[in-house]
Scaffold this motif. Sequence first.
Motif, PDB file in Angstrom:
ATOM      1  N   LEU A  62       0.807  -1.085  -0.027  1.00 11.42           N
ATOM      2  CA  LEU A  62       0.020   0.169  -0.121  1.00 11.42           C
ATOM      3  C   LEU A  62       0.917   1.374  -0.008  1.00 11.42           C
ATOM      4  O   LEU A  62       0.445   2.251  -0.543  1.00 11.42           O
ATOM      5  CB  LEU A  62      -0.965  -0.019   1.150  1.00 11.42           C
ATOM      6  CG  LEU A  62      -2.125   0.620   1.083  1.00 11.42           C
ATOM      7  CD1 LEU A  62      -3.135   0.156   0.037  1.00 11.42           C
ATOM      8  CD2 LEU A  62      -2.877   0.623   2.475  1.00 11.42           C
ATOM      9  N   ILE A  63       2.104   1.300   0.585  1.00 13.74           N
ATOM     10  CA  ILE A  63       2.805   2.327   0.586  1.00 13.74           C
ATOM     11  C   ILE A  63       3.376   3.022  -0.448  1.00 13.74           C
ATOM     12  O   ILE A  63       3.385   4.204  -0.687  1.00 13.74           O
ATOM     13  CB  ILE A  63       4.151   2.035   1.496  1.00 13.74           C
ATOM     14  CG1 ILE A  63       4.904   3.285   1.967  1.00 13.74           C
ATOM     15  CG2 ILE A  63       5.067   1.298   0.519  1.00 13.74           C
ATOM     16  CD1 ILE A  63       6.155   3.062   2.769  1.00 13.74           C
ATOM     17  N   GLN A  64       2.994   2.407  -1.860  1.00 16.51           N
ATOM     18  CA  GLN A  64       3.279   3.052  -2.831  1.00 16.51           C
ATOM     19  C   GLN A  64       2.323   3.723  -3.822  1.00 16.51           C
ATOM     20  O   GLN A  64       2.108   4.267  -4.826  1.00 16.51           O
ATOM     21  CB  GLN A  64       4.115   2.049  -3.825  1.00 16.51           C
ATOM     22  CG  GLN A  64       3.579   1.091  -4.544  1.00 16.51           C
ATOM     23  CD  GLN A  64       3.051  -0.250  -3.740  1.00 16.51           C
ATOM     24  OE1 GLN A  64       3.556  -0.335  -2.468  1.00 16.51           O
ATOM     25  NE2 GLN A  64       2.714  -1.110  -4.215  1.00 16.51           N
ATOM     26  N   ARG A  65       1.170   3.705  -3.309  1.00 15.79           N
ATOM     27  CA  ARG A  65      -0.089   3.898  -3.823  1.00 15.79           C
ATOM     28  C   ARG A  65      -0.780   5.158  -3.562  1.00 15.79           C
ATOM     29  O   ARG A  65      -0.847   5.618  -2.557  1.00 15.79           O
ATOM     30  CB  ARG A  65      -1.310   2.501  -3.629  1.00 15.79           C
ATOM     31  CG  ARG A  65      -0.871   1.485  -3.816  1.00 15.79           C
ATOM     32  CD  ARG A  65      -1.932   0.734  -4.512  1.00 15.79           C
ATOM     33  NE  ARG A  65      -1.300  -0.572  -5.187  1.00 15.79           N
ATOM     34  CZ  ARG A  65      -2.269  -1.603  -4.814  1.00 15.79           C
ATOM     35  NH1 ARG A  65      -3.630  -1.811  -4.590  1.00 15.79           N
ATOM     36  NH2 ARG A  65      -1.761  -2.599  -5.300  1.00 15.79           N
ATOM     37  N   GLY A  66      -1.145   5.916  -4.648  1.00 16.19           N
ATOM     38  CA  GLY A  66      -1.777   7.205  -4.335  1.00 16.19           C
ATOM     39  C   GLY A  66      -3.235   6.999  -3.910  1.00 16.19           C
ATOM     40  O   GLY A  66      -3.607   5.890  -3.684  1.00 16.19           O
ATOM     41  N   GLY A  67      -4.009   7.922  -3.583  1.00 16.87           N
ATOM     42  CA  GLY A  67      -5.348   7.848  -3.392  1.00 16.87           C
ATOM     43  C   GLY A  67      -5.433   7.497  -1.972  1.00 16.87           C
ATOM     44  O   GLY A  67      -4.514   7.688  -1.110  1.00 16.87           O
ATOM     45  N   THR A  68      -6.528   6.788  -1.177  1.00 14.61           N
ATOM     46  CA  THR A  68      -6.830   6.177  -0.268  1.00 14.61           C
ATOM     47  C   THR A  68      -7.590   5.284  -0.127  1.00 14.61           C
ATOM     48  O   THR A  68      -8.614   5.131  -0.664  1.00 14.61           O
ATOM     49  CB  THR A  68      -7.338   7.296   0.682  1.00 14.61           C
ATOM     50  OG1 THR A  68      -7.990   6.697   1.961  1.00 14.61           O
ATOM     51  CG2 THR A  68      -8.410   8.190   0.288  1.00 14.61           C
ATOM     52  N   PHE A  69      -7.001   4.007   0.358  1.00 14.60           N
ATOM     53  CA  PHE A  69      -7.747   2.814   0.353  1.00 14.60           C
ATOM     54  C   PHE A  69      -8.868   2.621   1.200  1.00 14.60           C
ATOM     55  O   PHE A  69      -9.811   1.845   1.024  1.00 14.60           O
ATOM     56  CB  PHE A  69      -6.852   1.530   0.529  1.00 14.60           C
ATOM     57  CG  PHE A  69      -6.746   1.315   2.181  1.00 14.60           C
ATOM     58  CD1 PHE A  69      -5.997   2.402   2.852  1.00 14.60           C
ATOM     59  CD2 PHE A  69      -7.380   0.186   2.955  1.00 14.60           C
ATOM     60  CE1 PHE A  69      -5.873   2.196   4.310  1.00 14.60           C
ATOM     61  CE2 PHE A  69      -7.223   0.211   4.231  1.00 14.60           C
ATOM     62  CZ  PHE A  69      -6.323   1.071   5.000  1.00 14.60           C
ATOM     63  N   LEU A  70      -8.991   3.717   2.057  1.00 16.53           N
ATOM     64  CA  LEU A  70     -10.295   3.659   2.997  1.00 16.53           C
ATOM     65  C   LEU A  70     -11.346   4.625   2.247  1.00 16.53           C
ATOM     66  O   LEU A  70     -12.401   4.372   2.766  1.00 16.53           O
ATOM     67  CB  LEU A  70      -9.860   4.721   4.250  1.00 16.53           C
ATOM     68  CG  LEU A  70      -9.040   3.597   5.271  1.00 16.53           C
ATOM     69  CD1 LEU A  70      -8.738   4.720   6.555  1.00 16.53           C
ATOM     70  CD2 LEU A  70      -9.879   2.519   5.818  1.00 16.53           C
ATOM     71  N   GLY A  71     -11.180   5.194   1.124  1.00 14.84           N
ATOM     72  CA  GLY A  71     -12.162   5.966   0.503  1.00 14.84           C
ATOM     73  C   GLY A  71     -12.421   7.391   1.425  1.00 14.84           C
ATOM     74  O   GLY A  71     -11.710   7.272   2.578  1.00 14.84           O
ATOM     75  N   THR A  72     -12.992   8.149   0.649  1.00 13.69           N
ATOM     76  CA  THR A  72     -13.208   9.528   1.463  1.00 13.69           C
ATOM     77  C   THR A  72     -14.454  10.114   0.829  1.00 13.69           C
ATOM     78  O   THR A  72     -14.823   9.756  -0.366  1.00 13.69           O
ATOM     79  CB  THR A  72     -12.162  10.637   1.229  1.00 13.69           C
ATOM     80  OG1 THR A  72     -12.495  11.951   1.726  1.00 13.69           O
ATOM     81  CG2 THR A  72     -11.498  10.685  -0.211  1.00 13.69           C
ATOM     82  N   ALA A  73     -15.182  10.984   1.379  1.00  8.39           N
ATOM     83  CA  ALA A  73     -16.328  11.390   0.798  1.00  8.39           C
ATOM     84  C   ALA A  73     -16.866  12.716   1.502  1.00  8.39           C
ATOM     85  O   ALA A  73     -16.565  12.645   2.864  1.00  8.39           O
ATOM     86  CB  ALA A  73     -17.492  10.127   1.008  1.00  8.39           C
ATOM     87  N   ARG A  74     -17.835  13.436   1.079  1.00 13.14           N
ATOM     88  CA  ARG A  74     -18.484  14.498   1.937  1.00 13.14           C
ATOM     89  C   ARG A  74     -19.646  13.936   2.588  1.00 13.14           C
ATOM     90  O   ARG A  74     -20.148  12.945   2.187  1.00 13.14           O
ATOM     91  CB  ARG A  74     -18.887  15.364   0.971  1.00 13.14           C
ATOM     92  CG  ARG A  74     -17.887  16.214   0.283  1.00 13.14           C
ATOM     93  CD  ARG A  74     -18.032  17.718  -0.143  1.00 13.14           C
ATOM     94  NE  ARG A  74     -17.117  18.241  -0.782  1.00 13.14           N
ATOM     95  CZ  ARG A  74     -17.186  18.932  -1.829  1.00 13.14           C
ATOM     96  NH1 ARG A  74     -18.359  19.072  -2.365  1.00 13.14           N
ATOM     97  NH2 ARG A  74     -16.200  19.389  -2.585  1.00 13.14           N
ATOM     98  N   SER A  75     -19.974  14.488   3.653  1.00 14.39           N
ATOM     99  CA  SER A  75     -20.899  14.140   4.348  1.00 14.39           C
ATOM    100  C   SER A  75     -21.790  15.178   5.092  1.00 14.39           C
ATOM    101  O   SER A  75     -21.348  16.299   5.766  1.00 14.39           O
ATOM    102  CB  SER A  75     -20.863  13.364   5.537  1.00 14.39           C
ATOM    103  OG  SER A  75     -21.641  13.080   6.657  1.00 14.39           O
TER     104      SER A  75
END
Lengths: 321, 321, 321, 321
Positions: A62-75
């Motif tokens: 995972l250390i080399q990946r962009g973005g976020t594996f957890l996801g993100t969103a507005r709430s």
Amino acid sequence: MLKKAIAVVTSGGDSPGMNAAARAVVRTAIYEGVEVYGVHNGYSGMVHDDIVQLTTRSVSDLIQRGGTFLGTARSKSFMTPEGRKTAFENLRKRGIEGLVIIGGDGSLTGGSLLSKETGMPIVGLPGTIDNDVWGMDYTIGCDTACNTIVDAINKLRDTASAHRRIIIVEVMGRHSGWLAMMSGIAGGAEYILVPEVAFDLEEISLELKEMYERGKRYSIIVVAEGAGSGVEIGKIIGEKTEIDTRVSVLGHIQRGGSPTVEDRIKASMLGEKAALAIISGVSDVVYSFNEGQVVGVNLFEAVNNTKTLDPELVRLSRVLA
Amino acid sequence: MLKKAIAVVTSGGDSPGMNAAARAVVRTAIYEGVEVYGVHNGYSGMVHDDIVQLTTRSVSDLIQRGGTFLGTARSKSFMTPEGRKTAFENLRKRGIEGLVIIGGDGSLTGGSLLSKETGMPIVGLPGTIDNDVWGMDYTIGCDTACNTIVDAINKLRDTASAHRRIIIVEVMGRHSGWLAMMSGIAGGAEYILVPEVAFDLEEISLELKEMYERGKRYSIIVVAEGAGSGVEIGKIIGEKTEIDTRVSVLGHIQRGGSPTVEDRIKASMLGEKAALAIISGVSDVVYSFNEGQVVGVNLFEAVNNTKTLDPELVRLSRVLA
Amino acid sequence: MLKKAIAVVTSGGDSPGMNAAARAVVRTAIYEGVEVYGVHNGYSGMVHDDIVQLTTRSVSDLIQRGGTFLGTARSKSFMTPEGRKTAFENLRKRGIEGLVIIGGDGSLTGGSLLSKETGMPIVGLPGTIDNDVWGMDYTIGCDTACNTIVDAINKLRDTASAHRRIIIVEVMGRHSGWLAMMSGIAGGAEYILVPEVAFDLEEISLELKEMYERGKRYSIIVVAEGAGSGVEIGKIIGEKTEIDTRVSVLGHIQRGGSPTVEDRIKASMLGEKAALAIISGVSDVVYSFNEGQVVGVNLFEAVNNTKTLDPELVRLSRVLA
Amino acid sequence: MLKKAIAVVTSGGDSPGMNAAARAVVRTAIYEGVEVYGVHNGYSGMVHDDIVQLTTRSVSDLIQRGGTFLGTARSKSFMTPEGRKTAFENLRKRGIEGLVIIGGDGSLTGGSLLSKETGMPIVGLPGTIDNDVWGMDYTIGCDTACNTIVDAINKLRDTASAHRRIIIVEVMGRHSGWLAMMSGIAGGAEYILVPEVAFDLEEISLELKEMYERGKRYSIIVVAEGAGSGVEIGKIIGEKTEIDTRVSVLGHIQRGGSPTVEDRIKASMLGEKAALAIISGVSDVVYSFNEGQVVGVNLFEAVNNTKTLDPELVRLSRVLA
């Protein structure tokens, strides 16, 4: 005051290195014998109970990946006290006694409200490419974004030089000129327009005209989005100089890409620091680097104060141009 | 029918590999004992007599560079018979007996007029990232541009996935969907919108909605500039799907960058071929690759016919999506 | 105590960012109204009088280039007092009253002798990828080298994973494990072998065997050249584990490449600082960054003390692995 | 003669694009209503029954990855008739009626024996960076490897130029000089030493000496591994020229990395072709591109004939150097 379980959430716009930070939170917690949960899709997942337990395996490769594996969103619901109460209950029912938030200004503000209203201990990490958080000179992802922009400038330079053009490059940064200033200096830009420093398009156009008359083959002007629209500035300069002027709005490519070594290492160090702090009972602190050292900044001060651009960078940009 | 001197000009939009082609023209001519001149700034320099003799040294350390060291520019006077007559005289007074033109459709058309009106022997090489020249399946720079676009798609994928977004990527190509199709397939895009194939945004939006309801985290839609405005298409899809949709217009970065191996090698081979041909008396031919072989296409046919998109690519894009 | 003229020399192994530093020295001097000379090919050119005056133009289009446009070379004669005297005379006869040296440990030592024996004022900048100079946590080029190594590790990971191999990556760093430690952490290496920390190949092999028996698909071991030969270590581990083990000695690619933003900006700042310092009468100081701030370190202390590896990095590498 | 189920295996050394090819095999089979299995770890997994059914999901997010998600390994038992019989039975017991093999020369030879002895229908795809398979001018991964090598040459050029060095770059290719020739031409190498063309180190050294005396700053010599050891050749040239000579053995980084657009597209097309062919009853054919077209080559001819280097490349390298 060891915790039984903690959680980590990524919130707001993503930035390269968020994964490295979350990975370090997870591995440090497990190394310390503390359970660790991941909240999916930012505060939205916290309200809607999208929370899962993580293991060392969950964060491998995972250390080399962009973005976020957890996801993100507005709430929207997290912006209400009721929503935050629900979010708090979703954490507590799993025995979660502390939360690490990785996000920008707005996300940290949301966290400060959660802390105030529910007493949930919060530690923040600044996850944004804009490097605009008060009290620190680093945010997770800013180094990668700078390198992405400079890479684009290199490509634009080829075509600018072939056509004797002026190229306007609009870069991100919200209210801050930091990204523009760093990438402009590193990319050898002729002008760098930032919201923090006044500029005069009339004067710039005159100077450009003279340079091209003396034989200059191309010039690069980096514009921070906070300093105005690249398209409009390009239109004005094109008209005033009568030199072929093109605009490139770099857009969302600036947020992506595999993180640089600096972002990986610093994000990892901050992830470890955040996990150790929240486990040992710290709350309401944002950790980052300042002048090369890890510093803890009060969460409420970080979100209520405005960072100013390093005048040293502004000066340097003038000497080197 | 050996010539005494030839010239090389790059014209129209620049493309990566133009330098490699020009370098091969120069080195081949010198190897064959023929003088070689470079015309600066396209047809404009030809009219304004900006023409210099080149040596092996002039083109060293050049094969890896984007853009064109000769420069390129638009010329209104070359669009008139008088301008072309002046251009011809500037070549002839140096004893130049043949001209290699590296450029796109418009530039080759300009060359065909010069040939017709003045009798100056002309050999063309297709220098454009659009791969839209009739009679050939390769143009200089198209491979580099595809790789640049796919690199950008990789970065956009990170942020699309983090936010569960739809990302619209508008790419170049003028009237042709080739760049969009190649980079879309290679970038794993969900949809590829090209001018050559009808599409229904209503239907696409419905499909996207279903995919996201079934749990899809992100999708990439590549739009050829000839198929419509990325911004407008993004607005329609965003409204119809009610999914967070962002648009990235890649712009001029697609023309720059160090050329790929394929563009360096093919441009070098074509530069050599063009020099040998013009020296040995050939005229009115455009050289490029078709089905892996160097082919010579009649200059007038090349500029008067329209290339169509390989239906095989269209089919493949559907099977793999 | 303004100088009339200064000179800049790059010496020893080249490193990415040397050009950015030299460019800033040149532009700052000219901005301050001081003449500036460039010494070609390191101390060798100083002895052999290969010294030319530089202008703003001499350093344009340079910030993005690896290597050093001034050249660098070893010089046996500069290692003798006579050689240094000749070098000094070549500087003085042009009115040069101060010298900026960009180079590693050995080059700075050479400079300290020149200063002592001839009284020529000297300011140094640490130009080496090894980040092994005492009194500072940054040297010009170290960030680019780390990113180059991590890029290589990414490629090696693909093939390691496909074959269930152990991959040994030998990296540069002379006596220092800094490069190995940084790139190993950022590249997600399983083991990082550095000269500063004892390791036991027997134990490592046992652990690896167990990991692979539990299903591990690949592992990366980064070896600092100062910790032993990658080839020999690979042979031992391959024999002990009976797992397919391959060695990659990265070699000189680590010194090249276009510098990262960090190396461009920091090198530019240091170049400016060095020029201002030498012009204002400072001597026998090496400038670099430490804890995010520009610091001046006594030249003799810098070359006579040995830097130790940050124990924080060593600890972090263990928690995250 | 539609099949009920097919399988895909990657074997031998991995190459970039193997994943794109396997993905296309899987998606095409499912599109055609045929079950598709993946064999893990090459022929070894076939013998040891490590075979799983694949879905569209199994191959998502894969087209951009180097290596092979199926894994690959050597197998001694598959080299015996008994091993191949076991492998065959493991396929048949799942109803697998055809096998797509992606691998190099040795792997295809193994496949030809399986076909002969057991009657299992076999279709091959050439997965090797060496581009050394008879009857075709393309193998999966060769374009990516060339670009990786040229990228390394760019970095080596920086440091070669700074030090006035000769740099020897040893590249892969087994018995073939194709990789060396392509990357040497594209990288602007002064000499390219391949097994197919005789060379005289004495003569080369003399020429180099003269060039450096006339002021040449650096030279790059690309050596195919089949033409001799880079280290030994470097030693000889260094001694004969008395010029500082360094050797870089690029090693396994050449096999890794995200595939280029060409490798992604061609591998995808070949994967689709292979799936359609095996489903429709074809056997004992290797598919690849030749002169821009998909061609089917008899499996036994492909493995029993030796490909020769395109003399056109050899000639071009001389004209351009």
